[in-house]
Scaffold this motif. Structure first.
Motif, short mmCIF file in Angstrom:
data_model
loop_
_atom_site.label_atom_id
_atom_site.label_comp_id
_atom_site.label_asym_id
_atom_site.label_seq_id
_atom_site.Cartn_x
_atom_site.Cartn_y
_atom_site.Cartn_z
N SER A 88 1.21 1.89 -5.34
CA SER A 88 1.32 1.69 -3.88
C SER A 88 0.05 1.13 -3.25
O SER A 88 0.11 0.53 -2.18
CB SER A 88 1.71 2.99 -3.17
N VAL A 97 10.42 2.51 -9.76
CA VAL A 97 10.08 2.25 -8.36
C VAL A 97 9.48 0.85 -8.31
O VAL A 97 8.43 0.58 -8.91
CB VAL A 97 9.08 3.29 -7.82
N SER A 128 11.92 3.12 -0.25
CA SER A 128 11.56 2.85 -1.65
C SER A 128 12.70 2.09 -2.31
O SER A 128 13.86 2.49 -2.22
CB SER A 128 11.30 4.15 -2.41
N ASN A 188 7.49 -0.08 -2.11
CA ASN A 188 7.48 0.95 -1.08
C ASN A 188 7.07 0.36 0.26
O ASN A 188 6.25 -0.56 0.33
CB ASN A 188 6.49 2.07 -1.43
#
Length: 1038
Positions: free
Chosen positions: A464, A278, A254, A281
């Motif tokens: 994601s 974030v 990540s 990923n």
């Protein structure tokens, strides 16, 4: 009215507030759980416990994610076997490989025909894996139950593990705490179906999931708790770090952005917060510690099959893998060898009777292991590159790499990371690679709870997976629209406009790419679907009531990505249409228009210009095509505008009609409510069975321990002296029978049968033990009682004398008071003040009236001794009657004079004395001295003298309003220095005379009091001086 009466009681109010406060504290506890493939870790946050790891019953900081059912010889329907958790369960894997369930996280939310499930099952051939009849997910049949028992789903078994963690956490919290809320870490590659499986397991365990946080974000939150990052508000540069997490089941990477930001605080203040974003990923579902264990296990099986002894029994690779006990032993040993090779270059293992009673020895070096794992090492870089691509960053943009997970410590993985990042200094080793995620989850839970105040760190998680919607448009053609990208943050809202006017369905999907054959070819996996219920009727209402056209009507859908689980949530679904209103002019406006007084913004019309006002149409927000009006409609509207303008002002607004809908879960079928209830009841029954088993084991241990105690008491001289021969013989026989029965029929005996055997022996031992204890303690208790009786009698005599003395003292005080009043001198007149002309105003001197000398009434009355005298008499009579009877009994007889009765009577008599003494303590002390005369502050007066209120040297002071005592002359002149000195001398002489008079009066009053006290003391010398000392003490303190 009843409610008001209840809360009018302060005592009940305090109890209610205490219970409310206790419940709030209990509810404020939050559990952070790092749900790993091989291990489960938990951190507790509670008032008084900031953030602490929950230990297992073996005081370990992590629990093995495994559970075992101990098989029974003859299982019965409705009975449940004994359960073992963690390392205790793994220890049973060699004996009961078909009833030990490890690493179940891999199976959550996957159908039984998934390649990941098939690979997991191939490593554990002894387990009886079946398909759940409702969802086609993994479930297990256990030999510890009857054949007609329903299979145990993965969610049910995981719920049992969560309940075990909950129990350990509640033990740490203490004080009967109940923990229901938790935050669970999950991989960021979990789909909606897998997240639902985790939430179902928590629900079956009776827990409430506050949020599912990704592993990488949890590590990032823990990293940010002890650090402060540059503020972008002041021009600071964000920091970019990568969390590389390689655990037992998978490998994840990540990319996180850390930065500070100044935001608005309460009032006019600002504050600086920390943010964790974030950005990207990457993952590999099957690259982890288990995959590396499989490499070693396959190599061991290959070498074993090639060995001469194995060839004699015709051992094959499939045969060894399919043999449950051999596979369990090999897997357990492969994991140990891998961990040893992380610190050593060589290691070995030995197996006795591995397969068909053939022994086997195995050796492996680190170099051999790395050679066999070369293909796995190459997959590490792929995971990292995927995360960088999603974040649109390069390796050089990263400030550091944070390692997490046990498999990340594997030497060849470390080498691969150094090769990728170039600089070994970028790899952070100062972060706890085992507990960073669980601490981050605990911190996140504390931040979500209103009961805690933590460092403000705002977290931003990405989806994601791409997500969107599918539906059939007004032309009966399927339509598709992507709403969210892989980098869309959770909480992001999207709005879409439909032109459908008849009830239809909208399907929401998640695009899951093809990774490690998890979803071959990639798929848009449906998550849920909504179907409108009143769209057709609502559209008709807008047309009929408001005159809306097809082009004016829009169906708007507002959605967002949920924070807690990342799934799409519906905010609003509604129809709207822009309609026109005519606002009729009021009376005042009509009068203004009549006389030509219009609004200020009115302008005169140019020559040939029309008096009509053109109104612009308002366009609605839509991601589809916009609507336009035809010339015919425009002309019609223009005509309507002209007609409306004649009567009033024209305005527009949106008419909104909510649209009802029903939601249906897609993907894996949703469990019916009845099925969920059945699962919860079965888990609860399992817990009740464990509780009953624990109580039975306690009863068995008590019975077995009492048989040994019986042997000891039969050899005790004091016990022999207090028991008869028949009692000892009976006890010996029953203890012998119970000892033999325990190891025969008692093995399967119920708790009630065990307690019955125990009570048979206790019925003999308890009375004898009672006699022995009473005989030993009674002499001391009687001695104490006699002492209390003697003290009470002395106390009664003392108080009686004090009452007599105080009565006589009052009589003498009355006589002395009369004599003292006759001897009091008349005070001399005060000297004349010659300086009165200097005062500004007239004032009068007031003197407080002299308080009359008094004496307190007697402290005690004769009635106060009634209770003590009565108790003293009753106890003395009782003791005189029962003591001879007790002495006449034998040592083997049950006593009639018990220690508790003696102590109870002694306490009653002592308490009565204390209560009477407290009466004098509680009575306020009042001095017998005559009160000094008090004078009020002098008020301004032209005719009265000015006196000082203090005994010290008088000084020139100020009056009540702050001005001085001297009056200025008519021409503003102040008194001369000689006048002031003369004034001061006169004041000193006046005060000295006054003080002398007060002193003489005090001396005479003291002499009278002393004479009265001497006469009182001579009357009786036998009075106990306890009360007198108490009075003196109080006088001194006052």
């Amino acid at each position: 009215m009843a409610r008001n009466k209840i809360f009018s009681s302060p005592f009940l109010t305090i109890i209610c507030l205490f219970n409310l406060f206790t419940s709030i504290l209990a509810a404020s506890a939050v559990l952070g759980v790092d749900l790993g493939t091989e291990y489960i870790k938990a951190a507790l946050v509670k008032p008084g416990i900031p953030l602490e790891i929950v230990l297992t019953k073996d005081s370990r900081r992590k629990e093995t994610a495994a559970i075992a059912f101990k098989p029974q010889k003859n299982p019965k329907k409705g009975e449940y076997p004994e359960r073992a958790y963690g390392s205790d369960a793994v220890a049973l894997s060699a004996r009961f490989p078909g009833d030990v369930y490890p690493n179940l996280k891999t199976l959550l939310g996957l159908s039984i025909d998934n390649s990941v499930v098939s690979e997991w099952a191939s490593r554990r051939p002894a387990l009886k894996l079946v398909a759940d009849k409702t969802r086609n997910t993994a479930a297990f049949l256990s030999g510890a139950f009857t054949s007609d028992e329903e299979p145990w789903t993965v969610e049910e078994i995981l719920a049992m593990e969560l309940q075990s963690i909950q129990k350990n956490a509640e033990s740490l919290a203490g004080n009967g705490s109940k923990i229901k809320d938790l935050v669970i870490t999950v991989p960021h590659f979990y789909t909606a179906e897998e997240k639902r499986a985790v939430q179902l397991a928590a629900d079956l365990a009776g827990l409430r999931v506050l949020e599912l946080v990704s592993d990488g974000l949890a590590v990032g939150l823990n990293y940010a708790t002890s650090r402060t990052f540059p503020s972008i508000t002041t021009g600071g540069k964000p920091e970019y770090h990568m969390v590389f997490d390689m655990g037992a089941g998978s490998t994840k990477a990540s990319v996180l952005k850390f930065q500070g930001r100044t935001v608005k605080d309460v009032g006019k203040y600002n504050k600086t917060i920390q943010e964790v974003h974030v950005l990207g990923n990457g993952w590999d579902r099957t690259l982890g510690g288990d995959a590396l264990n499989a490499v070693i296990m396959d190599n061991m099986i290959a070498q074993f099959v090639e060995s001469p002894k194995a060839q004699k029994v015709s051992a094959t690779i499939d045969g060894v893998k399919g043999y449950g006990r051999a596979a369990s032993k090999l897997w357990k040993e492969a994991e140990r060898l891998r961990q040893v090779l992380s610190a050593n270059t060589n290691t070995q293992a030995s197996f006795e009777g591995l397969y068909e009673d053939v022994d086997f020895k195995y050796k492996i070096s680190r170099a051999e292991f790395e050679t066999m794992s070369m293909s796995h090492a190459a997959r590490v870089g792929v995971v990292i590159q995927k995360a960088l691509d999603m974040a649109e960053l390069e390796v050089t943009d990263l400030d550091s790499v944070i390692l997490h997970g046990g498999a990340s410590r594997t030497p060849f993985v470390q080498k691969e990371l150094e090769k990728i990042f170039g600089n070994p200094d970028k790899i952070r080793t100062n972060v706890n690679s085992d507990e960073a995620a669980v601490f981050g989850a605990g911190f996140r839970g504390a931040g979500l709870s209103p009961s805690f105040r933590v460092k403000e760190i705002r977290a931003f998680e990405v989806a994601s997976f791409r997500a969107g919607i599918k539906w059939t448009n007004i032309y009966e053609k399927p339509q598709h629209q992507q709403l969210w990208k892989t980098t869309s943050f959770l909480g992001a809202e999207k709005q879409y406009v439909f032109k459908n006017q008849k009830d239809f369905s909208i399907e929401f999907y998640q695009h899951v790419p093809s990774l490690e054959n998890f979803s071959p070819g990639g798929a848009e996996k449906s998550t849920f679907e909504i179907t409108t219920l009143n769209l057709t009727e609502s559209t008709a209402v807008l047309k009929e009531k408001f005159g809306c056209t097809d082009d004016d009507i829009n169906l708007k859908l507002s959605t967002r990505l949920g924070y807690s689980d990342g799934e799409v949530a519906i905010n609003k679904l509604y129809l709207d249409c822009e309609v026109e209103d005519v606002e009729k002019p009021g009376v005042v406006d009509s009068m203004k228009n009549m006389f030509g007084f219009g609004k200020k913004d009115q302008v005169s019309l140019a020559d040939g210009e029309s008096s009509e006002i053109a109104i612009e149409g308002t366009s609605t927000e839509s991601s589809s095509t916009s609507t336009t009006s035809t010339s015919t409609k425009s002309a019609k509207k223009s005509k309507e505008t002209k007609d409306s303008k004649k009567d009033g002002k024209l305005t527009k607004h949106f008419e909104v009609v909510p649209v009802a809908y029903k939601s249906t879960t897609k993907g894996l079928p949703e469990l019916p409510t009845a099925e969920i209830t059945r699962m919860k009841e079965r888990i609860s029954a399992f817990a009740d069975s464990d509780r009953s088993r624990r109580l039975r084991e306690e009863a068995l241990n008590q019975l077995e321990g009492f048989t040994y105690k019986a042997r000891d008491v039969l050899a005790d001289e004091a016990f022999i002296a207090a028991s008869t021969e028949e009692e000892r013989a009976s006890l010996e026989a029953k203890a012998k029978d119970a000892s033999e029965w325990i190891y025969a029929e008692g093995r399967d005996a119920t708790r009630e049968e065990l307690k019955s055997k125990l009570n048979e022996m206790k019925e003999i031992v308890t009375p004898v033990e009672k006699r022995k204890e009473e005989a030993a303690a009674l002499p001391a208790a009687l001695e104490e009682l006699n002492k209390v009786i003697n003290d009470a009698q002395t106390f009664i005599k003392s108080i009686t004398g004090q009452i007599k003395n105080e009565t006589e003292a009052h009589e003498q005080f009355t006589a002395s008071k009369v004599a003292a009043s006759k001897a009091t001198p008349t005070p001399s007149p005060s000297p004349v003040d010659d300086f009165v002309e200097l005062e500004e105003e007239a004032s009068e001197t007031t003197t407080a009236p002299v308080e009359e000398e008094t004496m307190d009434p007697p402290t005690y009355k004769q009635e106060d001794l009634t209770l003590i005298e009565q108790l003293d008499e009753e106890i003395s009579i009782w003791l005189a009657e029962i003591l001879p009877k007790q002495k006449a009994l034998q040592a083997t007889d049950n006593p009639i004079l018990l220690v508790k009765d003696v102590q109870e009577r002694a306490k009653k008599l002592t308490d009565a004395q204390v209560d009477l003494l407290m009466k004098s303590m509680k009575k306020p002390y009042k001095s017998a001295r005559p009160t000094k005369k008090k004078t009020s502050k002098p008020k301004k007066s032209k005719k009265t003298k000015i006196n000082s209120a203090a005994k010290g040297k008088p000084t020139i002071n100020f009056g009540e309003e702050g001005e001085n005592f001297f009056k200025m002359g008519e021409n503003g002149e102040m008194p001369s220095e000689e006048d002031i000195k003369e004034f001061i001398d006169k004041q000193q002489r006046h005060q000295a005379a006054k003080d002398q008079l007060v002193k003489e009066a005090e001396e005479k009053a003291e002499a009278v009091k002393k004479s009265a006290e001497e006469e009182t003391t001579d009357g009786d010398d036998t009075v106990e001086p306890v009360v007198e000392r108490e009075d003196n003490r109080g006088h001194d303190e006052l």
